[in-house]
Design a protein around this motif. Structure first.
Motif, PDB file in Angstrom:
ATOM      1  N   LEU A 226       0.852  -1.176   0.000  1.00 11.68           N
ATOM      2  CA  LEU A 226       0.000   0.000   0.000  1.00 11.68           C
ATOM      3  C   LEU A 226       0.894   1.234   0.000  1.00 11.68           C
ATOM      4  O   LEU A 226       1.754   1.384   0.864  1.00 11.68           O
ATOM      5  N   SER A 227       0.701   2.120  -0.961  1.00 13.75           N
ATOM      6  CA  SER A 227       1.639   3.236  -1.091  1.00 13.75           C
ATOM      7  C   SER A 227       0.987   4.546  -1.502  1.00 13.75           C
ATOM      8  O   SER A 227       1.674   5.573  -1.564  1.00 13.75           O
ATOM      9  N   LYS A 228      -0.313   4.540  -1.798  1.00 11.28           N
ATOM     10  CA  LYS A 228      -0.983   5.750  -2.230  1.00 11.28           C
ATOM     11  C   LYS A 228      -2.207   6.001  -1.351  1.00 11.28           C
ATOM     12  O   LYS A 228      -2.920   5.073  -0.978  1.00 11.28           O
ATOM     13  N   VAL A 229      -2.473   7.279  -1.048  1.00 14.89           N
ATOM     14  CA  VAL A 229      -3.554   7.664  -0.143  1.00 14.89           C
ATOM     15  C   VAL A 229      -4.494   8.629  -0.857  1.00 14.89           C
ATOM     16  O   VAL A 229      -4.055   9.669  -1.363  1.00 14.89           O
ATOM     17  N   PHE A 230      -5.787   8.270  -0.895  1.00 14.49           N
ATOM     18  CA  PHE A 230      -6.812   9.166  -1.428  1.00 14.49           C
ATOM     19  C   PHE A 230      -7.708   9.582  -0.270  1.00 14.49           C
ATOM     20  O   PHE A 230      -8.312   8.744   0.402  1.00 14.49           O
ATOM     21  N   TYR A 231      -7.811  10.887  -0.043  1.00  9.81           N
ATOM     22  CA  TYR A 231      -8.584  11.406   1.093  1.00  9.81           C
ATOM     23  C   TYR A 231     -10.044  11.631   0.704  1.00  9.81           C
ATOM     24  O   TYR A 231     -10.366  12.007  -0.428  1.00  9.81           O
ATOM     25  N   SER A 232     -10.926  11.431   1.691  1.00 14.37           N
ATOM     26  CA  SER A 232     -12.330  11.786   1.531  1.00 14.37           C
ATOM     27  C   SER A 232     -12.868  12.203   2.900  1.00 14.37           C
ATOM     28  O   SER A 232     -12.087  12.619   3.763  1.00 14.37           O
ATOM     29  N   ASP A 233     -14.188  12.058   3.123  1.00 10.53           N
ATOM     30  CA  ASP A 233     -14.802  12.705   4.281  1.00 10.53           C
ATOM     31  C   ASP A 233     -15.249  11.779   5.399  1.00 10.53           C
ATOM     32  O   ASP A 233     -15.305  12.178   6.558  1.00 10.53           O
ATOM     33  N   ASP A 234     -15.658  10.547   5.072  1.00 15.79           N
ATOM     34  CA  ASP A 234     -16.163   9.641   6.108  1.00 15.79           C
ATOM     35  C   ASP A 234     -16.048   8.202   5.625  1.00 15.79           C
ATOM     36  O   ASP A 234     -15.547   7.939   4.519  1.00 15.79           O
ATOM     37  N   GLY A 235     -16.510   7.259   6.443  1.00  7.99           N
ATOM     38  CA  GLY A 235     -16.365   5.858   6.095  1.00  7.99           C
ATOM     39  C   GLY A 235     -17.066   5.481   4.805  1.00  7.99           C
ATOM     40  O   GLY A 235     -16.548   4.699   4.000  1.00  7.99           O
ATOM     41  N   SER A 236     -18.258   6.024   4.590  1.00  8.15           N
ATOM     42  CA  SER A 236     -18.991   5.723   3.359  1.00  8.15           C
ATOM     43  C   SER A 236     -18.194   6.144   2.125  1.00  8.15           C
ATOM     44  O   SER A 236     -18.092   5.389   1.148  1.00  8.15           O
TER      45      SER A 236
ATOM     46  N   CYS B 112      -9.496   0.973   3.869  1.00  7.75           N
ATOM     47  CA  CYS B 112     -10.408   2.109   4.037  1.00  7.75           C
ATOM     48  C   CYS B 112     -10.454   2.522   5.498  1.00  7.75           C
ATOM     49  O   CYS B 112     -10.741   1.699   6.376  1.00  7.75           O
ATOM     50  N   LEU B 113     -10.196   3.807   5.766  1.00 11.08           N
ATOM     51  CA  LEU B 113     -10.063   4.321   7.127  1.00 11.08           C
ATOM     52  C   LEU B 113     -10.952   5.546   7.323  1.00 11.08           C
ATOM     53  O   LEU B 113     -11.133   6.352   6.410  1.00 11.08           O
ATOM     54  N   ALA B 114     -11.482   5.688   8.528  1.00 13.23           N
ATOM     55  CA  ALA B 114     -12.249   6.886   8.907  1.00 13.23           C
ATOM     56  C   ALA B 114     -12.410   6.857  10.427  1.00 13.23           C
ATOM     57  O   ALA B 114     -11.466   6.538  11.138  1.00 13.23           O
ATOM     58  N   LYS B 115     -13.581   7.182  10.946  1.00 14.05           N
ATOM     59  CA  LYS B 115     -13.926   7.175  12.366  1.00 14.05           C
ATOM     60  C   LYS B 115     -12.778   7.630  13.263  1.00 14.05           C
ATOM     61  O   LYS B 115     -12.627   8.802  13.538  1.00 14.05           O
ATOM     62  N   GLY B 116     -11.924   6.705  13.730  1.00 15.24           N
ATOM     63  CA  GLY B 116     -10.856   7.062  14.660  1.00 15.24           C
ATOM     64  C   GLY B 116      -9.668   7.756  14.032  1.00 15.24           C
ATOM     65  O   GLY B 116      -8.689   8.069  14.731  1.00 15.24           O
ATOM     66  N   LEU B 117      -9.706   8.033  12.742  1.00 15.61           N
ATOM     67  CA  LEU B 117      -8.559   8.628  12.054  1.00 15.61           C
ATOM     68  C   LEU B 117      -8.132   9.947  12.692  1.00 15.61           C
ATOM     69  O   LEU B 117      -6.938  10.229  12.822  1.00 15.61           O
ATOM     70  N   THR B 118      -9.086  10.771  13.114  1.00 14.23           N
ATOM     71  CA  THR B 118      -8.746  12.036  13.777  1.00 14.23           C
ATOM     72  C   THR B 118      -8.911  11.938  15.294  1.00 14.23           C
ATOM     73  O   THR B 118      -8.962  12.959  15.979  1.00 14.23           O
TER      74      THR B 118
END
Length: 499
Positions: free
Chosen positions: A114-124, A314-320
């Protein structure tokens, strides 16, 4: 009724809530929080036993996260990621890739990192990104005639955008939207407590510990993968799964080794693995025993506990740390390269969000990762994991407790009418809701999934507070479901596993 509660009743529409019931009583209006505690407008305090719907890691009002947010706010709150880069997003992407491949994470050299990160807003949206990328990657590598198809588990829930809903298989949540969705396939979840292949009689223990089966759940997946290839002429594009434990399905844990076997099958069938770690990421599924001595060697993702490297993470929730909406989808260089080309080829990934890579969110997430790598955080997570394992067995004295499922710092307690037969409560009886309301009256907040009570407290929660949460749950069950027998069940209570 407090004026804020009246305003809520007048104007706010709450998610996953029957508003007719909501409007019948004064809601709890939260105005402050510190550590594992929340305080309402009347000054009452509550233990946050589900980490504000599984998001909060280190506790509310954490000084280091507060400071990181304020430092970034003094610089800039947001600038667009369309045509511009920014400081905290760049630093965070590097740290997320590092976290996904820490020493001892079990990544096989033969598999793409895994080497690339695409950001978005939430888990969905994190799942929506993975879904779109996997779909187009499959078409570009197999040819335009390919018709990518996806596989997920029974009871799956991967979010509320239409692509994520298409991957979901909870009729209560998803049936309404079927006319809007593309078709996906499903296979049985390894739900040991209610598995048709588990021949063991009910015991007072986590069903994974006394199950009697031959891993038929793996054979079912293998047959489905083969059926797809035989009937449609190509493998599935991807298999989507929450590693180690399904959340909204009812906190359904996978027996140890299931994920590893599934990953091996997917490799054989040339099918991508999308790991939905929206809930399970950032240490939530606990630590291996014995735990690593160095905090930066502690696994942060569920996949790492089974030495599995997904194609999408896929990551969200506890990320921040529970502070701000932010999500990330990690993928491989191979997937990234499939979208490279001359401008006029239009191979660009045409997907994005106005607040992609927002500086306030990424700066807070960066500090969250630094906190997770401290010795203090490592000790707190291990202490909480052990406290849950030592305290939860008291719940076997409650006759309506059918199964207690702990995976690290995640717990699901399934309530049943009769534990000897596993007979469930009808959802219309609202057994889980009534128990959680009784807990709230005693100063503990959580939210059920049907008849499953969820316990997922912040990492700063102490053993004494865990005892209070469990004792409150026992009292709430007695109040709403009936008194337990004074004598402990004669069935042997097995020693719990803190994995």
């Amino acid at each position: 009724m407090h004026p804020l509660a009246r305003l809520d009743h007048q104007y706010v529409w709450h998610p996953f809530t029957q508003m007719r019931d909501w409007l019948r009583q004064e809601p709890i209006v939260i105005v402050a929080g510190r550590g594992p505690w929340l305080r309402d407008v009347h000054g009452r305090e509550y233990l946050d036993a589900n980490a504000s719907i599984w998001t909060n890691l280190h506790g509310h009002n954490h000084p280091r996260l507060n400071a990181a947010l304020i430092r970034q706010l003094r610089k800039i709150a947001h600038s667009s990621a369309l045509g511009l880069a920014n400081e905290p997003a760049s630093l965070l992407a590097a740290e997320l890739v590092r976290a996904a491949h820490m020493p001892g994470s079990g990544v096989r050299p033969s598999h793409q990192r895994l080497s690339k990160v695409f950001y978005s807003d939430d888990g969905s949206t994190a799942l929506e990104v993975a879904l779109k990328l996997a779909y187009e990657f499959t078409r570009r590598t197999r040819g335009p005639a390919s018709r990518p198809r996806f596989l997920s588990l029974q009871g799956a829930y991967h979010g509320d955008t239409l692509g994520a809903v298409a991957l979901g298989h909870i009729p209560l949540f998803h049936q309404t939207w079927r006319g809007l969705l593309f078709k996906t396939d499903t296979v049985m979840a390894p739900y040991c407590y209610r598995c048709p292949y588990n021949r063991a009689r009910p015991e007072r223990a986590d069903a994974r510990l006394y199950r009697q089966c031959r891993w038929e759940c793996i054979e079912v997946v293998a047959r489905q993968l083969e059926r797809q290839r035989r009937m449609r002429g190509e493998p599935y594009a991807a298999f989507v799964v929450e590693p180690l434990i399904q959340g909204a399905a009812g906190m359904i844990p996978q027996p140890q080794g299931w994920l590893t076997r599934i990953a091996e099958l997917l490799r054989l069938h040339n099918t991508l693995l999308i790991a939905d770690e929206v809930m399970t990421g950032f240490g939530r599924v606990g630590l291996p025993l014995p735990p690593p001595r160095q905090p930066d060697r502690a696994p942060l993702f569920a996949c790492q506990l089974e030495n599995v490297s997904p194609d999408f993470l896929c990551l969200a929730k506890g990320l921040t740390g529970g502070y701000l909406p932010l999500a990330a989808t990690l993928t491989t260089r191979e997937v990234f390269d499939a979208f490279l080309g001359r401008y006029e080829e239009f191979k660009t990934f045409f997907h994005g969000h106005s607040y992609t890579a927002n500086q306030l969110g990424t700066a807070t997430a960066l500090e969250n990762l630094r906190l997770l790598r401290t010795r203090a955080s490592l000790r707190a997570r291990l202490r909480l994991q052990q406290a849950l394992a030592e305290t939860l067995p008291a719940l076997w004295d409650v006759p309506q407790v059918g199964d207690i499922r702990q995976v690290g710092l995640v717990v699901g307690i399934e309530l049943v009418r009769d534990w000897t037969t596993r007979e469930p409560f009808d959802l219309r009886e609202q057994a889980g809701i009534r128990v959680c309301r009784a807990m709230a009256r005693r100063g503990v907040l959580t939210r059920p999934i049907g008849n499953v009570i969820v316990l997922m407290p912040p990492y700063c929660t102490t053993p004494a507070q865990i005892r209070k949460i469990v004792e409150t749950l026992m009292l709430a069950c007695e109040e709403t479901l009936g008194r337990p027998s004074r004598a402990r069940s004669k069935s042997r209570v097995r020693k719990p596993s803190i994995r």
